[in-house]
Design a protein around this motif. Sequence first.
Motif, PDB file in Angstrom:
ATOM      1  N   GLY A  40       0.839  -1.213   0.000  1.00 12.31           N
ATOM      2  CA  GLY A  40       0.000   0.000   0.000  1.00 12.31           C
ATOM      3  C   GLY A  40       0.868   1.255   0.000  1.00 12.31           C
ATOM      4  N   SER A  41       1.918   1.245   0.801  1.00  7.48           N
ATOM      5  CA  SER A  41       2.804   2.420   0.863  1.00  7.48           C
ATOM      6  C   SER A  41       3.617   2.567  -0.424  1.00  7.48           C
ATOM      7  CB  SER A  41       3.763   2.309   2.056  1.00  7.48           C
ATOM      8  OG  SER A  41       3.050   2.466   3.238  1.00  7.48           O
ATOM      9  N   LEU A  42       4.011   1.431  -1.010  1.00 10.31           N
ATOM     10  CA  LEU A  42       4.774   1.509  -2.259  1.00 10.31           C
ATOM     11  C   LEU A  42       3.925   2.083  -3.390  1.00 10.31           C
ATOM     12  CD1 LEU A  42       6.757  -1.869  -2.066  1.00 10.31           C
ATOM     13  CD2 LEU A  42       7.762   0.428  -2.098  1.00 10.31           C
ATOM     14  N   VAL A  43       2.629   1.710  -3.417  1.00 10.38           N
ATOM     15  CA  VAL A  43       1.724   2.285  -4.422  1.00 10.38           C
ATOM     16  C   VAL A  43       1.758   3.808  -4.273  1.00 10.38           C
ATOM     17  CG1 VAL A  43      -0.699   2.558  -5.082  1.00 10.38           C
ATOM     18  CG2 VAL A  43       0.200   0.278  -4.622  1.00 10.38           C
ATOM     19  N   GLU A  44       1.695   4.253  -3.017  1.00 15.27           N
ATOM     20  CA  GLU A  44       1.685   5.684  -2.759  1.00 15.27           C
ATOM     21  C   GLU A  44       3.036   6.339  -3.086  1.00 15.27           C
ATOM     22  OE1 GLU A  44      -0.843   6.416   0.418  1.00 15.27           O
ATOM     23  OE2 GLU A  44       0.269   8.187   1.015  1.00 15.27           O
ATOM     24  N   GLY A  45       4.108   5.592  -2.862  1.00 13.13           N
ATOM     25  CA  GLY A  45       5.451   6.151  -3.094  1.00 13.13           C
ATOM     26  C   GLY A  45       5.888   6.084  -4.550  1.00 13.13           C
ATOM     27  N   LYS A  46       5.072   5.433  -5.393  1.00 16.13           N
ATOM     28  CA  LYS A  46       5.472   5.220  -6.799  1.00 16.13           C
ATOM     29  C   LYS A  46       5.783   6.518  -7.545  1.00 16.13           C
ATOM     30  CE  LYS A  46       2.604   2.571  -9.242  1.00 16.13           C
ATOM     31  NZ  LYS A  46       1.907   1.468  -9.938  1.00 16.13           N
ATOM     32  N   GLY A  66      -1.791   2.388   2.122  1.00 15.81           N
ATOM     33  CA  GLY A  66      -1.525   3.792   1.829  1.00 15.81           C
ATOM     34  C   GLY A  66      -2.075   4.667   2.937  1.00 15.81           C
ATOM     35  N   ASN A  67      -1.994   5.987   2.723  1.00 14.26           N
ATOM     36  CA  ASN A  67      -2.339   6.931   3.789  1.00 14.26           C
ATOM     37  C   ASN A  67      -3.841   7.082   3.996  1.00 14.26           C
ATOM     38  OD1 ASN A  67      -1.664   8.910   5.768  1.00 14.26           O
ATOM     39  ND2 ASN A  67      -2.270  10.487   4.301  1.00 14.26           N
ATOM     40  N   SER A  68      -4.631   6.913   2.932  1.00 13.81           N
ATOM     41  CA  SER A  68      -6.054   7.225   3.105  1.00 13.81           C
ATOM     42  C   SER A  68      -6.991   6.038   2.851  1.00 13.81           C
ATOM     43  CB  SER A  68      -6.447   8.415   2.235  1.00 13.81           C
ATOM     44  OG  SER A  68      -5.911   8.256   0.967  1.00 13.81           O
TER      45      SER A  68
END
Length: 403
Positions: free
Chosen positions: A169-175, A354-356
């Motif tokens: 989830g965080s990697l999707v956001e950090g992409k 991710g964040n949200s």
Amino acid sequence: MSKHVVILGAGYAGLRALHELQKEDQEIKITLIDQNDYHFEATAIHEVAAGIQTSERITYPIEDVVKKSCTTFIQATVEKVDSSKQVVCLKDREEVSYDYLIVALGYESESFGIKGVEEFSLKMVDIPTSEKVYQHLVQQMENYKETKDENNLKIVVCGAGFTGIELLGSLVEGKKKLADIAGVSPDKIQLYCVEAVTRLLPMFSEKLGDYGIRHLKDWGVKFLLGKPIKEIKQDTVVYLDNQETNELAELKAKTIIWTTGVSGSHVVGDSGFSEKRGRVMVKADLTDSEHNNVYIIGDCSAVMDKETNRPYPTTAQIALKMGAHAGKNIKAQIKGQSTTEFSFRSQGSVASIGNSHAFGVVGKKEIKGYPASVIKKVILDRSLLETGGVKEMLAKGRFDFYH
Ligand code: NAD
């Protein structure tokens, strides 16, 4: 004469125990020992690995929570406990003796003896390893500008447990940030997850687990399910592709992150406690079966859930509860009172994507989407409050849902 309580580890369990013991007005001398001079929020390290959070945001100095009138903090690496002599052996320092001991040394990455894991994959267990994952990712993006090799843009997460899913989830956001470094569009960054089983996240209903996985798939994550990893080679994950024919297949990528589970600290075994994968089956009051002045709590501890007849899963929530309970029991023992049994009822757990976005269970209620992400932040804030107090919660808490 005041009793000396030594706490090993300044994670959720250790700091919660410290908080409980420091409340006491009777004389207790406390020594807290940790290899770092900071506490880190272990439930948020995936955000550092993906570059969406700095390590400063998820750490605070241990000295901030040490009450100097009763507690001494020693920054040192624990090598082992000698429970016959009631001493803790430290690397390059004098040993420390105790009347009561709390072992709260946390977890380590577990390779299950799979070949190549140590050499060719990245761990993500603490601040240095999470920072290393992000530095590695940035390097791959830089390399891509020279090589134009698509494998520089490929990231494989090994294992789709709680940690793997939250990391994805965080990697999707950090992409986007990574893609900017490589000079490509975010959809060129390829995210894979290789997982041994097909029924993911067994702590949640199948429907709820599917919700999280579906979101990650919609965001471009490719799942290879029912594919146990057999070996990691340089830039290559080798997995069992066909269980009937034993056929193996390979997935190439320049970033391979190992998140297939954890064991308790090796210090537990090195100290001769009776353990399995670094976890000790403790008595109902959280003491070691052979030493009633040694408490083993958090990820080094296994406590039976009488309902399922299996040990409770290791979570920050249970670690905090164990810390408070061990602290109370030691105070009772010092007063000559008897200890009480630890009881635990999970308040549920929430996985962030991710964040949200998030999904999980609170009480008996399933929650998902943005509201779940708000609850996740409240859970993080509460754990900060329980270990660090109001100051750390206000400084490091998540309040970005108040708009
Ligand atoms: P885990 O054991 O929960 O999940 C590991 C996953 O890796 C499993 O799905 C397993 O099937 C898979 N796996 C194991 N060996 C494999 C192989 N050879 N090939 C492919 N897949 C393989 O481990 P975790 O995610 O690191 O979590 C550890 C503990 O910490 C758990 O108890 C978890 O619930 C807890 N945790 C809780 C939170 C939270 O509450 N927010 C966050 C992270 C972790």
